[in-house]
Motif scaffolding. Structure first.
Motif, PDB file in Angstrom:
ATOM      1  N   ALA A 251       0.840  -1.204   0.000  1.00 26.91           N
ATOM      2  CA  ALA A 251       0.000   0.000   0.000  1.00 26.91           C
ATOM      3  C   ALA A 251       0.871   1.248   0.000  1.00 26.91           C
ATOM      4  N   TRP A 252       0.469   2.209  -0.803  1.00 27.90           N
ATOM      5  CA  TRP A 252       1.095   3.547  -0.804  1.00 27.90           C
ATOM      6  C   TRP A 252       0.040   4.518  -0.306  1.00 27.90           C
ATOM      7  N   ILE A 253       0.205   4.982   0.925  1.00 26.79           N
ATOM      8  CA  ILE A 253      -0.767   5.887   1.533  1.00 26.79           C
ATOM      9  C   ILE A 253      -0.354   7.325   1.254  1.00 26.79           C
ATOM     10  N   VAL A 254      -1.216   8.048   0.566  1.00 29.33           N
ATOM     11  CA  VAL A 254      -1.014   9.475   0.340  1.00 29.33           C
ATOM     12  C   VAL A 254      -1.922  10.216   1.310  1.00 29.33           C
ATOM     13  N   LEU A 255      -1.317  10.988   2.202  1.00 30.91           N
ATOM     14  CA  LEU A 255      -2.084  11.714   3.214  1.00 30.91           C
ATOM     15  C   LEU A 255      -2.688  12.986   2.633  1.00 30.91           C
ATOM     16  N   ASP A 256      -3.704  13.465   3.294  1.00 29.07           N
ATOM     17  CA  ASP A 256      -4.466  14.623   2.814  1.00 29.07           C
ATOM     18  C   ASP A 256      -3.735  15.905   3.187  1.00 29.07           C
ATOM     19  N   LYS A 259       0.233  18.841  -0.809  1.00 28.86           N
ATOM     20  CA  LYS A 259       1.058  18.226  -1.852  1.00 28.86           C
ATOM     21  C   LYS A 259       0.454  16.935  -2.403  1.00 28.86           C
ATOM     22  N   LEU A 260      -0.845  16.740  -2.188  1.00 24.29           N
ATOM     23  CA  LEU A 260      -1.492  15.496  -2.580  1.00 24.29           C
ATOM     24  C   LEU A 260      -1.284  15.180  -4.061  1.00 24.29           C
ATOM     25  N   ALA A 261      -1.552  16.133  -4.947  1.00 26.16           N
ATOM     26  CA  ALA A 261      -1.432  15.874  -6.387  1.00 26.16           C
ATOM     27  C   ALA A 261       0.003  15.499  -6.759  1.00 26.16           C
ATOM     28  N   GLU A 262       0.968  16.181  -6.160  1.00 23.89           N
ATOM     29  CA  GLU A 262       2.376  15.877  -6.415  1.00 23.89           C
ATOM     30  C   GLU A 262       2.720  14.465  -5.960  1.00 23.89           C
ATOM     31  N   HIS A 263       2.216  14.079  -4.801  1.00 21.98           N
ATOM     32  CA  HIS A 263       2.487  12.749  -4.279  1.00 21.98           C
ATOM     33  C   HIS A 263       1.822  11.666  -5.123  1.00 21.98           C
ATOM     34  N   PRO A 288      -7.398  10.041  -0.044  1.00 23.11           N
ATOM     35  CA  PRO A 288      -8.611  10.544   0.613  1.00 23.11           C
ATOM     36  C   PRO A 288      -9.810  10.528  -0.338  1.00 23.11           C
ATOM     37  N   ASN A 289     -10.916   9.947   0.102  1.00 22.73           N
ATOM     38  CA  ASN A 289     -12.139   9.962  -0.707  1.00 22.73           C
ATOM     39  C   ASN A 289     -12.583  11.376  -1.052  1.00 22.73           C
ATOM     40  N   SER A 290     -12.347  12.301  -0.113  1.00 23.21           N
ATOM     41  CA  SER A 290     -12.819  13.671  -0.297  1.00 23.21           C
ATOM     42  C   SER A 290     -12.121  14.380  -1.450  1.00 23.21           C
ATOM     43  N   ARG A 291     -11.009  13.834  -1.927  1.00 16.96           N
ATOM     44  CA  ARG A 291     -10.253  14.488  -2.999  1.00 16.96           C
ATOM     45  C   ARG A 291     -10.043  13.538  -4.186  1.00 16.96           C
ATOM     46  N   MET A 292     -10.976  12.590  -4.335  1.00 17.29           N
ATOM     47  CA  MET A 292     -10.822  11.577  -5.368  1.00 17.29           C
ATOM     48  C   MET A 292     -10.759  12.174  -6.773  1.00 17.29           C
ATOM     49  N   ALA A 293     -11.535  13.206  -7.048  1.00 19.50           N
ATOM     50  CA  ALA A 293     -11.506  13.802  -8.389  1.00 19.50           C
ATOM     51  C   ALA A 293     -10.111  14.348  -8.711  1.00 19.50           C
ATOM     52  N   GLU A 294      -9.504  14.987  -7.738  1.00 15.67           N
ATOM     53  CA  GLU A 294      -8.148  15.525  -7.918  1.00 15.67           C
ATOM     54  C   GLU A 294      -7.140  14.397  -8.101  1.00 15.67           C
ATOM     55  N   VAL A 295      -7.326  13.318  -7.342  1.00 16.97           N
ATOM     56  CA  VAL A 295      -6.449  12.160  -7.448  1.00 16.97           C
ATOM     57  C   VAL A 295      -6.526  11.552  -8.845  1.00 16.97           C
ATOM     58  N   ILE A 296      -7.736  11.353  -9.329  1.00 17.60           N
ATOM     59  CA  ILE A 296      -7.924  10.739 -10.648  1.00 17.60           C
ATOM     60  C   ILE A 296      -7.268  11.580 -11.734  1.00 17.60           C
ATOM     61  N   GLU A 297      -7.421  12.873 -11.641  1.00 18.90           N
ATOM     62  CA  GLU A 297      -6.810  13.752 -12.643  1.00 18.90           C
ATOM     63  C   GLU A 297      -5.287  13.615 -12.628  1.00 18.90           C
ATOM     64  N   ALA A 298      -4.693  13.610 -11.448  1.00 19.95           N
ATOM     65  CA  ALA A 298      -3.234  13.523 -11.349  1.00 19.95           C
ATOM     66  C   ALA A 298      -2.722  12.151 -11.772  1.00 19.95           C
ATOM     67  N   ALA A 299      -3.404  11.091 -11.348  1.00 15.03           N
ATOM     68  CA  ALA A 299      -2.953   9.740 -11.680  1.00 15.03           C
ATOM     69  C   ALA A 299      -3.098   9.457 -13.170  1.00 15.03           C
ATOM     70  N   THR A 300      -4.183   9.916 -13.763  1.00 16.78           N
ATOM     71  CA  THR A 300      -4.385   9.716 -15.196  1.00 16.78           C
ATOM     72  C   THR A 300      -3.293  10.404 -15.997  1.00 16.78           C
ATOM     73  N   ALA A 301      -3.000  11.638 -15.644  1.00 14.59           N
ATOM     74  CA  ALA A 301      -1.956  12.381 -16.359  1.00 14.59           C
ATOM     75  C   ALA A 301      -0.595  11.716 -16.186  1.00 14.59           C
ATOM     76  N   ALA A 302      -0.326  11.233 -14.974  1.00  4.83           N
ATOM     77  CA  ALA A 302       0.972  10.611 -14.714  1.00  4.83           C
ATOM     78  C   ALA A 302       1.134   9.316 -15.503  1.00  4.83           C
ATOM     79  N   ALA A 303       0.101   8.479 -15.513  1.00  3.65           N
ATOM     80  CA  ALA A 303       0.178   7.211 -16.243  1.00  3.65           C
ATOM     81  C   ALA A 303       0.294   7.446 -17.744  1.00  3.65           C
ATOM     82  N   ASN A 304      -0.498   8.378 -18.251  1.00  2.00           N
ATOM     83  CA  ASN A 304      -0.448   8.675 -19.684  1.00  2.00           C
ATOM     84  C   ASN A 304       0.871   9.322 -20.083  1.00  2.00           C
TER      85      ASN A 304
END
Length: 472
Positions: A251-256, A259-263, A288-304
């Motif tokens: 597990a990689w835990i990213v805390l709220d 710097k969440l998007a960077e992490h 964090p569930n509360s920031r899932m939209a931001e997470v998805i945007e950052a992870a999608t960009a990073a993977a692509n």
């Protein structure tokens, strides 16, 4: 094309007892890049006999003598780093920058660490009238995987040498080229005859004989959980020590925090390193569930943004090691789709423009911890994002796994980071990118037993003797 058809036994390159060759396939081209011999039980018998014979003298060498040998190996290793990197790129498709960098560098790092540990390691301790000695365990069977060939081989060979053990190395069939070069390095450095021996071949043959052999005192294995279980069963017949470093679903835990998007970006890109073929990879990204939209945007960009292609070109990710591994990963991606996980990057098939080579798309799902893709080790560039409501729930999700090899935490609240790290049931945790060659590495639960790296790695190869009433 490379032809490495001899084994290294008793200080010499020798022909196999029963000649049988196998091809080594370059996963980037699907073409033959080398040929190796596959050993038989008869080859193992010769190697074990050589190691037994050499143990009586090598086990009695001084710390200074073993240090001199390690430093000679260090000199020869430095001469062959480019050769090692080229071989690793050929055999497993690691990008040249990664192969010549971190892959080869990990081997060099473990060698330097073995020197540093040996310089200060105390093999005798006096407690009143009792002397406690740490003595070499004996003849060791070292069975290594293909995914980090220098790391996983050097972390066994050098501590075994440093502690006075003799050994038989069974390198991975899929990554046998770099192992052959390492054996050449040890030979050039002057390792005494019989101290280091190498027999290539299949694990089901060579590994089984080593595990059951009455003259082998220890097995150190890195690989899959099912094989590790079988090795323990085989070794039980002779009550030998078994050290296992097995699978993971870390597990990689990213805390709220700010710097969440960077992490998230760093964790996603990190998962794709070495084509996801890392036992301790952070393959479950907890956010964090509360920031899932931001997470998805950052992870999608990073993977692509992870470039995939010819490992000799300027790409971040090469192929996976084999057709078989490619098919396993494709099956898991399909399972994720069937389970209803949300695909936000990658998916089935090769990346666009690549019709040859075992290339996999950097793939990211959003799912739940009960899905197969979140519970089983995929060993490919597939990341599963899982949401949590608070840090306590994040720890609970992280620990809800059969594995416990690695863990990661990214966050700026250091008190919270420390609290989370202490509660994660896993053998190694990397906090905000920390790294240490001297830190013990190994797993909880089904990720294995025993520890490698640093002074803890030395202890795997030592017996403990108590001498009470010893004249001091």
């Amino acid at each position: 094309m490379r032809e490495y058809l001899k084994f290294y036994i008793d200080g010499h390159w020798v022909d196999p007892v029963e000649p049988h060759a196998a091809e080594v396939i370059n996963p980037a081209t699907e073409e033959v890049t080398g040929r190796i011999s596959l050993g038989s039980p008869a080859d193992v018998e010769e190697a074990v006999a050589a190691a037994c014979k050499a143990f009586s003298s090598w086990s009695q060498t001084s710390k200074a003598e073993r240090l001199d040998l390690l430093k000679s190996i260090q000199t020869e290793y430095a001469k062959r780093q480019a050769d090692l990197g080229e071989a690793i790129t050929e055999e497993m498709g690691a990008p040249a920058s990664l192969a010549n960098g971190f892959h080869v560098g990990l081997g060099a790092g473990h060698l330097q660490t073995a020197i540093e540990v040996l310089e200060r390691f105390e093999f005798e301790e006096v407690r009143g009238a009792t002397v406690i000695r740490h003595e070499p365990i004996g003849v060791c069977g070292l069975i290594t995987p293909w995914n980090w060939p220098m790391n996983q081989t050097c972390v066994k060979v050098f501590p075994a040498l440093a502690t006075g053990c003799t050994m038989i190395l069974k390198p991975p069939q899929l990554a046998a080229l770099s192992a052959h070069i390492l054996a050449e390095i040890l030979d050039a450095a002057g390792v005494p005859a019989g101290v280091f021996n190498m027999v290539q071949g299949s694990g089901s043959v060579i590994g089984t004989v080593l595990s059951k052999h009455q003259d082998v005192d220890m097995i150190s294995f890195t690989g899959s959980e099912p094989v590790g279980v079988q090795i323990q069963k085989d070794a039980a017949e002779t009550v030998k020590r078994v050290g296992l470093e097995l699978g993971g679903k870390s597990a990689w835990i990213v805390l709220d925090d700010e710097k969440l998007a960077e992490h998230v970006t760093g964790a996603t890109a990190g998962m794709m390193g070495n084509s996801g073929q890392t036992c301790s990879a952070g393959s479950r990204l907890l956010v964090p569930n509360s920031r899932m939209a931001e997470v998805i945007e950052a992870a999608t960009a990073a993977a692509n943004g992870v470039t995939v292609g010819d490992p000799n070109g300027n790409f971040a990710m090469g192929p996976v090691v084999s057709k078989g591994q490619y098919n396993i990963i494709q099956d898991y991606i399909q399972k994720g789709l069937d389970e209803g996980a949300k695909l936000i990057a990658g998916g089935l098939g090769r990346p666009e423009g690549l019709d040859k080579g075992w290339y996999v798309k950097p793939t990211v799902f959003v799912g739940t911890n009960d899905m197969v893709i979140a519970r089983e080790e995929i060993f490919g560039p597939v990341l599963v994002i899982i949401g949590y409501d608070d840090a306590d729930q994040a720890v609970g999700i992280a620990n809800e796994s059969n594995f416990g090899l690695g863990g990661y935490i990214s966050g700026t609240d250091l008190d919270l980071v420390r609290s989370v790290a202490r509660r994660m049931r896993t053998g190694a945790i990397w906090i905000n990118g920390g790294f240490d060659f001297h830190a013990p590495f190994g797993g909880y639960k089904r990720s294995g037993n025993g520890r490698e790296w640093g002074d803890y790695g030395f202890r795997e190869y030592l017996e403990v003797k108590s001498m009470m009433g010893f004249p001091v």
